[in-house]
Design a protein around this motif. Structure first.
Motif, PDB file in Angstrom:
ATOM      1  N   GLU A  32       0.847  -1.194   0.000  1.00 30.89           N
ATOM      2  CA  GLU A  32       0.000   0.000   0.000  1.00 30.89           C
ATOM      3  C   GLU A  32       0.883   1.244   0.000  1.00 30.89           C
ATOM      4  OE1 GLU A  32      -2.771  -0.134   3.153  1.00 30.89           O
ATOM      5  OE2 GLU A  32      -3.716  -2.006   2.473  1.00 30.89           O
ATOM      6  N   ASP A  33       0.496   2.193  -0.826  1.00 30.39           N
ATOM      7  CA  ASP A  33       1.333   3.382  -1.038  1.00 30.39           C
ATOM      8  C   ASP A  33       1.008   4.485  -0.019  1.00 30.39           C
ATOM      9  OD1 ASP A  33       3.075   5.180  -2.040  1.00 30.39           O
ATOM     10  OD2 ASP A  33       1.995   5.566  -3.904  1.00 30.39           O
ATOM     11  N   ASP A  34       1.412   4.253   1.246  1.00 35.08           N
ATOM     12  CA  ASP A  34       1.282   5.314   2.255  1.00 35.08           C
ATOM     13  C   ASP A  34       2.463   6.271   2.163  1.00 35.08           C
ATOM     14  OD1 ASP A  34      -1.087   4.309   3.256  1.00 35.08           O
ATOM     15  OD2 ASP A  34      -0.042   2.890   4.556  1.00 35.08           O
ATOM     16  N   ASP A  35       3.597   5.694   1.777  1.00 37.50           N
ATOM     17  CA  ASP A  35       4.828   6.477   1.629  1.00 37.50           C
ATOM     18  C   ASP A  35       5.484   6.030   0.330  1.00 37.50           C
ATOM     19  OD1 ASP A  35       7.473   7.381   1.639  1.00 37.50           O
ATOM     20  OD2 ASP A  35       7.574   7.384   3.830  1.00 37.50           O
ATOM     21  N   THR A  36       5.432   6.883  -0.690  1.00 34.07           N
ATOM     22  CA  THR A  36       5.908   6.498  -2.015  1.00 34.07           C
ATOM     23  C   THR A  36       7.359   6.057  -1.993  1.00 34.07           C
ATOM     24  OG1 THR A  36       4.362   8.038  -3.057  1.00 34.07           O
ATOM     25  CG2 THR A  36       6.201   7.253  -4.396  1.00 34.07           C
ATOM     26  N   ALA A  37       8.208   6.774  -1.301  1.00 28.81           N
ATOM     27  CA  ALA A  37       9.627   6.418  -1.251  1.00 28.81           C
ATOM     28  C   ALA A  37       9.814   5.040  -0.632  1.00 28.81           C
ATOM     29  CB  ALA A  37      10.403   7.466  -0.469  1.00 28.81           C
ATOM     30  N   GLN A  38       9.081   4.751   0.440  1.00 30.42           N
ATOM     31  CA  GLN A  38       9.186   3.450   1.100  1.00 30.42           C
ATOM     32  C   GLN A  38       8.635   2.344   0.195  1.00 30.42           C
ATOM     33  OE1 GLN A  38       7.132   3.240   4.836  1.00 30.42           O
ATOM     34  NE2 GLN A  38       8.016   1.272   5.390  1.00 30.42           N
ATOM     35  N   THR A  39       7.558   2.644  -0.530  1.00 29.18           N
ATOM     36  CA  THR A  39       6.968   1.675  -1.450  1.00 29.18           C
ATOM     37  C   THR A  39       7.952   1.307  -2.545  1.00 29.18           C
ATOM     38  OG1 THR A  39       4.738   2.506  -1.063  1.00 29.18           O
ATOM     39  CG2 THR A  39       5.096   1.287  -3.098  1.00 29.18           C
ATOM     40  N   GLU A  86      11.168   1.507  -2.410  1.00 28.00           N
ATOM     41  CA  GLU A  86      12.262   0.743  -1.791  1.00 28.00           C
ATOM     42  C   GLU A  86      11.866  -0.719  -1.612  1.00 28.00           C
ATOM     43  OE1 GLU A  86      14.906   0.738   2.326  1.00 28.00           O
ATOM     44  OE2 GLU A  86      13.737   2.518   1.783  1.00 28.00           O
ATOM     45  N   GLN A  87      10.625  -0.972  -1.203  1.00 29.62           N
ATOM     46  CA  GLN A  87      10.158  -2.346  -1.018  1.00 29.62           C
ATOM     47  C   GLN A  87      10.111  -3.096  -2.347  1.00 29.62           C
ATOM     48  OE1 GLN A  87       6.763  -3.103   1.739  1.00 29.62           O
ATOM     49  NE2 GLN A  87       6.745  -0.854   1.972  1.00 29.62           N
TER      50      GLN A  87
END
Length: 264
Positions: free
Chosen positions: A243-250, A252-253
């Motif tokens: 789920e794209d709550d944080d684009t940068a973290q998404t 990275e995953q």
């Protein structure tokens, strides 16, 4: 003048879940049925040849092998423009495989003696892609499949057909059996007048004996392929949902997931 025969088939409606009856080994054909969608392209191809004047077509004849309910598919075929239809229906045909069905259709074609046979490239149920070729083999005629473009010059057909590596251009002499792909045209919609008048067009119903068909070559006795068992494909594991709550973290995953599988 030229006669074109179009091979058509009654199939379960696309919304009906298709399954094999374990008691008989045959496709369960209960529920709503319709004209095979791929066959509508063959009918349209026949009509375009007739209307364009590329061939001096005297009539277009729709032919089917099937139960009594298949009459509805023939009514649809003539509402789309076929001039008349022929229905081969007989309990002796129950259980026919592709080889047996192709033989029966070929015998009907011989009675009509057409210059060209058109068919859809596949049926929406069995999807064997082979009926046109089996019919041609029984007739001793050339056959082409996956045809998406058809041009006529006298008794020569120039056909473009789809292949795994691209496209083939092939010339063939009439008479011939051509299985057309769904990219060849956009079938027309029947008018209300055509739908209402479909039941008034000539429809000939034949038994195996009427058509001079060898009962030993059709049905369960004549089939070459026998269904033995079926099983459901293994269930697939659930996919990973991010789920794209944080684009940068998404991002990275996703990159980590691809890197772990050596995909980048």
């Amino acid at each position: 003048m030229t006669k074109i025969v179009v091979l058509v088939k009654e199939v379960p409606d696309a919304a009906v879940q298709k399954q094999v009856d374990p008691a008989t080994g045959l496709l369960d054909r209960s529920g709503e049925k319709t004209l095979n969608p791929f066959d509508t392209h063959a009918i349209e191809a026949a009509l375009q040849l007739k209307e364009s004047g590329a061939l001096e077509v005297d009539e277009v004849v729709a032919i089917t092998v099937g139960p009594s309910s298949a009459v509805k598919a023939l009514h649809k075929a003539v509402s789309l423009g076929a001039d008349r239809s022929i229905h081969l229906t007989d309990d002796a045909l129950v259980g026919s495989d592709v080889v047996a069905t192709g033989y029966a259709l070929a015998e009907l074609v011989k009675r009509e003696n057409p210059d060209l046979v058109l068919a859809g490239q596949q049926s929406d149920d069995g999807q064997s892609y082979a009926v046109g070729a089996v019919v041609a083999e029984n007739l001793g005629w050339p056959a082409l499949t996956q045809v998406i473009k058809l041009e006529v010059d006298g008794t020569t057909l120039t056909c473009e057909r789809q292949a795994e590596y691209g496209y083939d251009t092939v010339k063939v002499q009439l008479p011939a059996v051509i299985s057309v792909g769904d990219a060849i045209n956009e079938p027309r919609y029947p008018s209300l007048k055509a739908i209402m008048g479909a039941k008034k067009k000539p429809l000939e119903s034949l038994s195996v004996a009427d058509a001079g068909i060898d009962a030993g070559k059709v049905g369960k006795e004549g089939r070459k392929a026998v269904w033995t068992a079926a099983q459901q494909p293994p269930a697939k594991a659930a996919g990973m949902l991010i789920e794209d709550d944080d684009t940068a973290q998404t991002v990275e995953q996703i990159v980590t997931w691809l890197d772990e599988r050596k995909l980048i």
